[in-house]
Enzyme design. Structure first.
Site, PDB file in Angstrom:
ATOM      1  N   LYS A 117       0.822  -1.212   0.000  1.00 58.88           N
ATOM      2  CA  LYS A 117       0.000   0.000   0.000  1.00 58.88           C
ATOM      3  C   LYS A 117       0.855   1.261   0.000  1.00 58.88           C
ATOM      4  O   LYS A 117       0.472   2.282  -0.573  1.00 58.88           O
ATOM      5  CB  LYS A 117      -0.955  -0.008   1.197  1.00 58.88           C
ATOM      6  CG  LYS A 117      -2.105  -1.002   1.052  1.00 58.88           C
ATOM      7  CD  LYS A 117      -3.081  -0.879   2.211  1.00 58.88           C
ATOM      8  CE  LYS A 117      -4.274  -1.816   1.997  1.00 58.88           C
ATOM      9  NZ  LYS A 117      -5.121  -1.343   0.894  1.00 58.88           N
ATOM     10  N   LYS A 198      -4.930  -9.569 -11.786  1.00 56.57           N
ATOM     11  CA  LYS A 198      -6.159 -10.032 -11.171  1.00 56.57           C
ATOM     12  C   LYS A 198      -7.260  -9.018 -11.423  1.00 56.57           C
ATOM     13  O   LYS A 198      -7.008  -7.815 -11.466  1.00 56.57           O
ATOM     14  CB  LYS A 198      -5.930 -10.202  -9.662  1.00 56.57           C
ATOM     15  CG  LYS A 198      -7.071 -10.865  -8.916  1.00 56.57           C
ATOM     16  CD  LYS A 198      -6.691 -11.074  -7.459  1.00 56.57           C
ATOM     17  CE  LYS A 198      -7.826 -11.723  -6.682  1.00 56.57           C
ATOM     18  NZ  LYS A 198      -7.463 -11.909  -5.255  1.00 56.57           N
ATOM     19  N   LYS A 201     -11.298  -3.301 -10.060  1.00 56.63           N
ATOM     20  CA  LYS A 201     -11.958  -2.081 -10.512  1.00 56.63           C
ATOM     21  C   LYS A 201     -10.958  -0.951 -10.669  1.00 56.63           C
ATOM     22  O   LYS A 201     -11.068  -0.127 -11.584  1.00 56.63           O
ATOM     23  CB  LYS A 201     -13.048  -1.671  -9.527  1.00 56.63           C
ATOM     24  CG  LYS A 201     -14.231  -2.623  -9.498  1.00 56.63           C
ATOM     25  CD  LYS A 201     -15.371  -2.082  -8.668  1.00 56.63           C
ATOM     26  CE  LYS A 201     -16.038  -0.905  -9.339  1.00 56.63           C
ATOM     27  NZ  LYS A 201     -17.228  -0.459  -8.611  1.00 56.63           N
TER      28      LYS A 201
END
Length: 330
Positions: A117, A198, A201
């Protein structure tokens, strides 16, 4: 389990991303539906987790509503499962803080998610990114969950929760928090339309679970196929083609014949994509119809979430009461 034994309690959550895509369905929702029949299920929308990377606050609540509507459309039953929003049970924030006082910093710095992240959001490396796993642990431990559905790649995250609970219990000198066990799930990795990453969105390479047939057709027709096949008459390599891989899911009894058509150039990539679009739309047609019914009932999802929060808070208060007493809070 004996006839009089209480069912195991299972807990899982997702960050609010709005409409669910087919990767979400096969990776999580299908298991949600199965587990609600076997366990006392608690499913929550992780809106507090979403704040670590949220860009548009105005989109957060609509995303919550859209996602829960898709859950229900997929078969998650509010009468069988407790569905709620993370922030609607403020006890989780209290437990998060208490657990953070016993969680070593080194444990958190080693978590791969923090590194990932931080790389994805280099301009917003905040404290919450580091403390994220402690809040995840609070989510699980607050509801006395003894089963948490995970894939093999997520076992390390659950083990951290177990370690946090174990350390807290050792500090208190008694078993205050329940150590959860993994409910291993077989979740096929659904690749996105680019055939490389993968389905996601954020990458824009997804197919919405309850998309209308025309939307699904347009998206599938834009999917990457066998890049080694330059012409319609060239033999294909279905094992390298993501569209052919998706046929294993949506054409389970026919995918071998579809693959053979590609290998022998009897069919082209366009043919294979058209068929896949049809199969996806057919598969999700009952859920799409259910989703329209939900949309026709204004306020229904909010009612489900309000009821779920009340049930979740009752459990949370009991757990937090034990924790606060154990650490000397009155």
């Amino acid at each position: 389990m004996s006839a009089t034994a209480a069912p195991h309690r299972v807990l899982s959550g997702m960050q609010p991303t709005g409409r669910m895509h087919i990767g979400h369905y096969f990776g999580a929702l299908r298991n949600y539906v199965r587990m609600q029949e076997q366990y006392r299920a608690f499913y929550f929308v992780a809106d507090l987790h979403a704040l670590t990377t949220v860009d548009e606050p105005a989109e957060l609540w609509p995303s919550v509503i859209a996602m829960v509507a898709d859950w229900i459309a997929a078969g998650v039953d509010p009468e069988r499962a407790t569905i709620f929003v993370q922030s609607h049970v403020p006890e989780v924030a209290e437990l998060h803080w208490i657990l953070s006082t016993t969680t070593p910093l080194g444990w958190l710095e080693r978590v791969p998610t923090f590194k990932e992240k931080s790389a994805q959001h280099p301009d917003n490396i905040n404290y919450a990114l580091l403390g994220y796993p402690v809040l995840q642990s609070a989510d699980i431990l607050l509801y006395d969950a003894d089963r948490v559905p995970v894939g093999d790649d997520q076992l390390a995250h659950l083990e951290l929760t177990r370690e946090i609970a174990r350390r807290f219990n050792h500090r208190c000198g008694k078993p205050v928090l329940r150590e959860p066990k993994a409910e291993l799930t077989d979740t096929p990795r659904v690749m996105g339309l680019d055939g490389v990453n993968k389905m996601s969105k954020s990458r824009g390479n997804y197919i919405p679970m309850t998309g209308d047939p025309e939307e699904v057709r347009k998206l599938v027709m834009g999917a990457v196929t066998d890049e080694t096949r330059a012409y319609r008459t060239d033999p294909g390599h279905p094992e390298k083609c993501n569209v052919c891989q998706l046929h294993r899911v949506f054409s389970p009894g026919e995918y071998e014949a579809i693959w053979e058509g590609e290998r022998t150039a009897t069919t082209g990539c366009v043919d294979t994509k058209k068929l896949l679009a049809e199969r996806i739309s057919t598969y999700f047609e009952p859920m799409r119809a259910r989703r329209l019914e939900i949309e026709a009932r204004p306020g229904y999802v909010e009612e489900v979430l309000e009821k779920g929060a009340a049930t979740a808070r009752a459990v949370a208060r009991e757990t937090l009461g034990r924790v606060k007493e154990a650490v000397g809070l009155r």
